[in-house]
Design an enzyme around this catalytic site. Sequence first.
Site, PDB file in Angstrom:
ATOM      1  N   GLY A  44     108.952 -86.094 -11.954  1.00 30.29           N
ATOM      2  CA  GLY A  44     108.694 -85.845 -13.120  1.00 30.29           C
ATOM      3  C   GLY A  44     109.621 -86.098 -14.117  1.00 30.29           C
TER       4      GLY A  44
ATOM      5  N   GLY B 259     110.108 -85.054 -18.477  1.00 30.02           N
ATOM      6  CA  GLY B 259     109.195 -84.749 -19.986  1.00 30.02           C
ATOM      7  C   GLY B 259     110.747 -85.343 -21.242  1.00 30.02           C
ATOM      8  CG  ASN B 260     109.255 -84.961 -25.321  1.00 27.66           C
ATOM      9  OD1 ASN B 260     109.484 -86.166 -24.500  1.00 27.66           O
ATOM     10  ND2 ASN B 260     108.619 -83.735 -25.610  1.00 27.66           N
TER      11      ASN B 260
ATOM     12  CG  ASP C 175     102.288 -75.397 -21.173  1.00 25.31           C
ATOM     13  OD1 ASP C 175     100.603 -76.327 -21.597  1.00 25.31           O
ATOM     14  OD2 ASP C 175     102.421 -76.271 -20.833  1.00 25.31           O
TER      15      ASP C 175
ATOM     16  CE  LYS D 188     111.614 -78.153 -16.950  1.00 24.73           C
ATOM     17  NZ  LYS D 188     110.275 -77.252 -17.337  1.00 24.73           N
TER      18      LYS D 188
HETATM   19  P1  ADP Z   1     107.335 -79.991 -18.230  1.00 23.82           P
HETATM   20  O1  ADP Z   1     107.872 -78.308 -19.757  1.00 23.82           O
HETATM   21  O2  ADP Z   1     107.991 -81.101 -19.348  1.00 23.82           O
HETATM   22  O3  ADP Z   1     106.086 -80.094 -18.640  1.00 23.82           O
HETATM   23  P2  ADP Z   1     107.535 -78.968 -16.012  1.00 23.82           P
HETATM   24  O4  ADP Z   1     108.494 -77.929 -15.412  1.00 23.82           O
HETATM   25  O5  ADP Z   1     105.815 -78.976 -16.056  1.00 23.82           O
HETATM   26  O6  ADP Z   1     107.676 -80.001 -16.830  1.00 23.82           O
HETATM   27  O7  ADP Z   1     107.667 -80.488 -15.515  1.00 23.82           O
HETATM   28  C1  ADP Z   1     107.295 -81.354 -15.184  1.00 23.82           C
HETATM   29  C2  ADP Z   1     107.369 -81.900 -13.707  1.00 23.82           C
HETATM   30  O8  ADP Z   1     108.062 -82.491 -12.893  1.00 23.82           O
HETATM   31  C3  ADP Z   1     105.771 -81.080 -13.499  1.00 23.82           C
HETATM   32  O9  ADP Z   1     104.419 -82.369 -14.164  1.00 23.82           O
HETATM   33  C4  ADP Z   1     106.147 -82.125 -11.574  1.00 23.82           C
HETATM   34  O10 ADP Z   1     105.495 -83.334 -11.832  1.00 23.82           O
HETATM   35  C5  ADP Z   1     107.216 -82.577 -11.722  1.00 23.82           C
HETATM   36  N1  ADP Z   1     108.277 -80.853 -11.364  1.00 23.82           N
HETATM   37  C6  ADP Z   1     108.016 -79.645 -11.918  1.00 23.82           C
HETATM   38  N2  ADP Z   1     108.722 -78.482 -10.918  1.00 23.82           N
HETATM   39  C7  ADP Z   1     108.252 -79.304  -9.671  1.00 23.82           C
HETATM   40  C8  ADP Z   1     108.338 -78.184  -8.802  1.00 23.82           C
HETATM   41  N3  ADP Z   1     108.685 -77.181  -8.332  1.00 23.82           N
HETATM   42  N4  ADP Z   1     108.223 -79.146  -7.700  1.00 23.82           N
HETATM   43  C9  ADP Z   1     107.765 -80.641  -7.348  1.00 23.82           C
HETATM   44  N5  ADP Z   1     107.849 -81.154  -8.706  1.00 23.82           N
HETATM   45  C10 ADP Z   1     107.815 -80.683 -10.053  1.00 23.82           C
HETATM   46 MG    MG Z   2     104.084 -79.110 -17.772  1.00 19.99          MG
END
Ligand code: ADP
Ligand code: MG
Length: 327
Positions: A55, A57-58, A171, A79
């Site tokens: 995934g 994000g910013n 969130d 991340k």
């Molecule tokens: P943001 O704050 O940008 O929304 P997230 O923590 O929601 O960040 O992570 C962004 C994306 O990364 C998620 O929508 C998912 O697709 C992927 N992702 C994040 N954490 C996990 C994880 N533990 N296992 C699998 N995919 C993950």
């Molecule tokens: Mg998210």
Amino acid sequence: DLPYSCTVCIPEPPRPSLPMDHDAFISPYDDPNECKKKSLFIKRDKLMIDEVELGSGNFGCVKKGVFKMESKQIDVAIKVLKNENEKSVKDEMMREAHFMHQLSDPFIVRMIGLCEAEALMLVMEMAPAGPLNKFLSGKKDQVTIENIVMMMHQVSMGMKYLEGRNFVHRDLAARNVLLVNQQYAKISDFGLSKALGADDNYYKARTGGKWPLKWYAPECIQFHKFSSKSDVWSFGITMWEAFSYGGKPYKKMKGPEVMSFIDSGNRMDCPAGCPEAMYELMKECWTYKHEERPGFVKVEEKMRTFYYSICKKIPDYMKTENGKPPK
Ligand code: ADP
Ligand code: MG
């Protein structure tokens, strides 16, 4: 001639795998040997990073990887913060890590640690089946309503844990519920989360940031007040997303339109095929005044009761010592 002990090898009748069958149900740090070494920071040489992006994000992106522990290797999601990010973004990720470090619940994505190397990296256990909204989208034929009730019950258990610790998520949305598999959901994304002080029952945000308005309760938008009760409102929206198989809440309405829609007493309709009891619970979550809205203790109880009423067999992980569900 087989040794008599083989009588215990008779396979159990097949049943869908449940959360407690999965390694992710227990913390990888449950092993006392692993525990000794557990700290917030992990060494770069224990981490292998794949090119596969899960995934983005910013902040940067989330990559797949493997973390080498003393006794095993586990799949992780990492991340990765872009290096060009300002210090404030780095601080945010540090806060998220410190927050996650305090949590331990089977229905919450576990943090493995922080790694400072070529970039700042937040290492989490992997939830391979990804975000709930994406998973459900277009799967009406493959995922039953009972399955969705079970997943949302798991989310309510994770939220009850947070509420009990006096933590607010801020969130909660289907995009931030990740799936280990089709039977096992976990809450994730603690980027906006706050720990409340012992005497506080809400968090007051000084400024409105980039907020997910469609998931926010009236008191969040009007007074910037966030509590477990406002998380309950978001839980209702998350239920709606789940029962509409990844549908977008409030269709094409914009944030401010949603606010006047809610203020005039309107609420989203029941998703097609969603059980009446589940829609009633959503509407309870959308009680205008937070003082009158149920908390997660109530919400979890209602999810559990409804789940028992529709599932044919009570899963073992919901039973008490006498084999029956708790009252
Ligand atoms: P943001 O704050 O940008 O929304 P997230 O923590 O929601 O960040 O992570 C962004 C994306 O990364 C998620 O929508 C998912 O697709 C992927 N992702 C994040 N954490 C996990 C994880 N533990 N296992 C699998 N995919 C993950
Ligand atoms: Mg998210």
